[in-house]
Enzyme design. Structure first.
Site, mmCIF file in Angstrom:
data_model
loop_
_atom_site.group_PDB
_atom_site.id
_atom_site.type_symbol
_atom_site.label_atom_id
_atom_site.label_comp_id
_atom_site.label_asym_id
_atom_site.label_seq_id
_atom_site.Cartn_x
_atom_site.Cartn_y
_atom_site.Cartn_z
ATOM 1 N N HIS A 107 0.833 -1.200 0.000
ATOM 2 C CA HIS A 107 0.000 0.000 0.000
ATOM 3 C C HIS A 107 0.875 1.260 0.000
ATOM 4 O O HIS A 107 0.590 2.225 -0.728
ATOM 5 C CB HIS A 107 -0.926 -0.010 1.220
ATOM 6 C CG HIS A 107 -1.781 1.200 1.345
ATOM 7 N ND1 HIS A 107 -2.758 1.533 0.430
ATOM 8 C CD2 HIS A 107 -1.811 2.179 2.293
ATOM 9 C CE1 HIS A 107 -3.350 2.658 0.800
ATOM 10 N NE2 HIS A 107 -2.795 3.079 1.928
ATOM 11 N N ASP B 292 2.277 1.764 -3.409
ATOM 12 C CA ASP B 292 1.194 2.200 -4.287
ATOM 13 C C ASP B 292 0.914 3.684 -4.098
ATOM 14 O O ASP B 292 0.717 4.426 -5.067
ATOM 15 C CB ASP B 292 -0.059 1.369 -4.019
ATOM 16 C CG ASP B 292 -1.222 1.785 -4.895
ATOM 17 O OD1 ASP B 292 -1.072 1.766 -6.131
ATOM 18 O OD2 ASP B 292 -2.285 2.130 -4.337
#
Length: 113
Positions: free
Chosen positions: A76, A79
């Site tokens: 995450h 990202d």
């Protein structure tokens, strides 16, 4: 790796702040305030650089032989960094287009007078 969650949250926080600054730059450009927009782009770049610094530390440790545990949180974080980089590119492009539009409108206004 010690404090991996903290490292991930530092990256996520930096990326989030960067994206917010880039969006604020676009909004300032919509109002014609390109000085503020430029300041917000620089602010966003600074936040992004902070995130990159933390990320680079992870890469250096792994290059030195320390394994990085892969987790959903790390994915995450990465990202979010990529998203912030894309937002920077989009903000810069949008601001450039906004300036061109305002210049063309001013030119048309002069010709109409």
């Amino acid at each position: 790796m010690e404090n991996m969650e903290l490292v991930c949250f530092q990256i996520i926080s930096s990326a989030g702040m960067a994206k917010s600054s880039f969006v604020e730059a676009i909004k300032a450009g919509e109002k014609g305030d390109f000085d503020l927009a430029s300041d917000k782009i620089e602010e966003g770049k600074n936040f992004l650089n902070q995130g990159h610094g933390v990320h680079a530390t992870l890469i250096q440790k792994e290059a030195a032989g320390e394994k990085t545990p892969i987790s959903l949180l790390l994915l995450h974080a990465e990202d979010q960094m990529m998203s912030a980089e894309l937002t920077e590119l989009m903000a810069s492009t949008i601001l450039s287009q906004q300036k061109k539009i305002l210049d063309l409108e001013a030119e048309l206004s002069k010709k109409a007078s």
